[in-house]
Design an enzyme around this catalytic site. Structure first.
Site, PDB file in Angstrom:
ATOM      1  N   HIS A 202      -5.369  -1.604   4.548  1.00 37.00           N
ATOM      2  CA  HIS A 202      -5.406  -0.769   5.753  1.00 37.00           C
ATOM      3  C   HIS A 202      -6.832  -0.313   6.067  1.00 37.00           C
ATOM      4  O   HIS A 202      -7.233  -0.283   7.238  1.00 37.00           O
ATOM      5  CB  HIS A 202      -4.490   0.442   5.567  1.00 37.00           C
ATOM      6  CG  HIS A 202      -3.032   0.116   5.602  1.00 37.00           C
ATOM      7  ND1 HIS A 202      -2.424  -0.630   4.629  1.00 37.00           N
ATOM      8  CD2 HIS A 202      -2.054   0.438   6.508  1.00 37.00           C
ATOM      9  CE1 HIS A 202      -1.138  -0.761   4.907  1.00 37.00           C
ATOM     10  NE2 HIS A 202      -0.887  -0.123   6.038  1.00 37.00           N
ATOM     11  N   HIS A 244      -3.364   3.727  -3.008  1.00 31.97           N
ATOM     12  CA  HIS A 244      -4.676   3.173  -3.345  1.00 31.97           C
ATOM     13  C   HIS A 244      -5.533   4.228  -4.030  1.00 31.97           C
ATOM     14  O   HIS A 244      -5.303   5.437  -3.908  1.00 31.97           O
ATOM     15  CB  HIS A 244      -5.400   2.678  -2.086  1.00 31.97           C
ATOM     16  CG  HIS A 244      -4.704   1.547  -1.397  1.00 31.97           C
ATOM     17  ND1 HIS A 244      -4.703   0.263  -1.882  1.00 31.97           N
ATOM     18  CD2 HIS A 244      -3.988   1.522  -0.246  1.00 31.97           C
ATOM     19  CE1 HIS A 244      -4.015  -0.515  -1.067  1.00 31.97           C
ATOM     20  NE2 HIS A 244      -3.556   0.225  -0.067  1.00 31.97           N
TER      21      HIS A 244
END
Length: 288
Positions: A202, A244
């Site tokens: 992303h 993440h």
């Protein structure tokens, strides 16, 4: 008779004196040598004994040296653990700090987290940077576009998105780094091949798209600021959701800028884009 008695008494006294511990060595006579041949034999015996003892002792020394050499040949991992370099210590320390900070920042990882109530809003923000969302949106805009310049920009953007998805998926397959929290990937993540943590897909996509739009669209200053802020928030949303690490986000931003510069280098012209559009819509003919 008195003289004999005196002699006997003296011999008894002498024997009693010699029987003391300090004079015991005087009572033992040294062994006689059996001649020059025995002396020569006795002189040769120490050398022979040394030679005989040296032969069997060579084998354990050789085996001992081999064991020492084998023990000295240690694996590289053990050597790194026993004698770590400054670079290894620094990398391990940075990774430990990264994991600790990423876990603390995962405040929306679960509904029971400290910011669990905002999980749906943060998830919606992360969805705006998803690869499937941008690919479908670009295709829809391409079908609605009527200008050659707009189609040229959209075709190059579509190719950049496909390049970003494929590159990130390949790097993630090679590294296979897990996120700070053990989570199973969602359906859209499986479709976009976003299965692992490093690098952040992303963040890479948001950086590439924002840089692409800032370079090829004429936008007002407030919109430019909002676009940069959107890219940063999309990258941070995945860290807040526990997907993440911080280093994954930073490397994702760097990879997105690399994708943008690569697409600028291999930019497709308007004629090439029109040819690709014709092939995709099955209206292209090589004779006309």
């Amino acid at each position: 008779m008195p003289s004999n008695y005196n002699v006997r008494s003296r011999t008894r006294e002498r024997n009693s004196v010699l029987s003391r511990p300090e004079f015991m060595s005087l009572n033992h006579q040294p062994p006689r040598s059996g001649g020059p041949s025995e002396s020569r034999g006795s002189a040769r015996r120490p050398g022979q004994i040394k030679h005989q003892t040296s032969q069997p002792s060579e084998e354990p020394t050789d085996s001992g040296s081999k064991d020492r050499r084998e023990s000295n040949k240690m694996p590289e991992e053990d050597c790194m653990q026993l004698n770590p370099s400054f670079k290894g210590i620094a990398m391990n320390s940075l990774l430990a700090i990264d994991i600790c900070l990423s876990k603390r920042m995962g405040v929306c990882a679960y509904t029971s987290s400290s910011w669990g109530g905002c999980r749906s809003m943060v998830g919606l923000l992360a969805l705006t940077g998803h690869g499937i969302t941008w690919i479908i949106g670009t295709i829809v805009c391409l079908t609605r576009s009527n200008t050659l310049a707009g189609q040229e920009v959209l075709v190059n953007l579509l190719l950049a998105l496909i390049l970003d998805v494929m590159t990130v998926a390949g790097v993630q397959r090679l590294v296979k780094r897990r996120g700070p929290w053990e989570m199973t990937p969602g359906f859209l993540d499986c479709v976009a091949m976003d299965m692992y943590s490093f690098p952040a897909a992303h963040a890479s996509r948001a950086a590439m798209v924002s840089k692409f739009l800032l370079s090829h669209l004429v936008l007002a200053v407030p919109l430019r600021i909002l676009l940069v802020l959107w890219a940063f928030l999309v990258g941070m949303s995945r860290v807040l959701l526990g997907k993440h690490h911080l280093t994954d986000m930073v490397c994702g931003f760097a990879l997105g800028f690399f994708h943008f510069s690569l697409m600028e280098t291999v930019w497709l012209s308007s004629n090439t884009c029109q040819t690709l559009i014709s092939i995709s819509t099955l209206s292209w003919s090589p004779f006309f």
